[in-house]
Scaffold this active site. Structure first.
Site, mmCIF file in Angstrom:
data_model
loop_
_atom_site.group_PDB
_atom_site.id
_atom_site.type_symbol
_atom_site.label_atom_id
_atom_site.label_comp_id
_atom_site.label_asym_id
_atom_site.label_seq_id
_atom_site.Cartn_x
_atom_site.Cartn_y
_atom_site.Cartn_z
ATOM 1 N N SER A 202 0.790 -1.236 0.000
ATOM 2 C CA SER A 202 0.000 0.000 0.000
ATOM 3 C C SER A 202 0.823 1.287 0.000
ATOM 4 C CB SER A 202 -0.971 0.029 1.177
ATOM 5 O OG SER A 202 -0.287 0.251 2.391
ATOM 6 N N LYS B 224 0.570 4.798 6.695
ATOM 7 C CA LYS B 224 -0.007 5.590 5.598
ATOM 8 C C LYS B 224 0.568 6.997 5.655
ATOM 9 C CE LYS B 224 -2.940 2.231 4.690
ATOM 10 N NZ LYS B 224 -2.690 1.325 3.622
#
EC number: 3.4.21.89
Length: 188
Positions: free
Chosen positions: A39, A80
């Site tokens: 990701s 993230k």
């Protein structure tokens, strides 16, 4: 005999102090994390070992484009990038990030965006305003996060994750220390 006993005691004392210091550093200051999954590609790779600065957000609030580690569930932490801050709106339109309606450059994705075939976008259109599960404005004490690999990331666009509260944030990932050929500061 007393000298040997004193020497053993000194070694034991040094070992206990080292263990206590390691515990304090790992619990309150810095800890390791291993990136799991794609990701955050291309900037972070699956298997990258990183150091997380846990004290930074005790003193300061997250800033745009910080790479953060947070508790996504009770058993799992995610990594993230902070995109939106409290009081802001976030929108992706035609592969451009808009914060409060103003375009914001994402230099950490410039190469990937430039390599898209004609007519393709790196990040699908998204708007907090059009979302069924997000507020129109990021509330105080929360951030909007995205993975760098926008087509393969569970992030704030997902109803299962949504906005991240400051309380969920463990710290900011600052240094890749393994593999050695990737040693260096995280791409911020």
């Amino acid at each position: 005999m007393a000298k040997k006993k004193s020497e053993w005691f000194d070694w034991l004392k040094a070992l206990l102090i080292a263990i206590l210091l390691a515990f304090i550093v790992r619990t309150f200051l810095f800890s390791p994390i291993i990136v799991e999954g794609p990701s955050m590609q291309p900037n972070l790779q699956n298997g990258d070992h990183m150091i997380v600065n846990k004290i930074n957000y005790k003193l300061n609030e997250p800033e745009r484009f910080d790479i953060v580690v947070f508790h996504a569930t009770e058993k799992r932490d995610y990594i993230k990038r902070v995109i939106g801050l409290p009081g802001e709106t976030v929108e992706m339109r035609a592969d451009t990030l808009y914060i409060d309606g103003e375009p914001v450059e994402e230099s950490f994705l410039a190469t990937e965006k430039s390599q898209q075939a004609s007519g393709q976008v790196y990040t699908m259109n998204f708007s907090m305003e059009d979302s069924q599960y997000l507020p129109e404005v990021i509330p105080e004490g929360h951030v909007f996060v995205l993975g760098d690999n926008r087509s393969n990331s569970t992030d704030s666009r997902s109803s299962s994750l949504g906005l991240i509260s400051y309380d969920q944030i463990v710290g900011n990932a600052v240094l890749i220390y393994w593999p050695i050929n990737r040693f260096g500061f995280a791409n911020e």
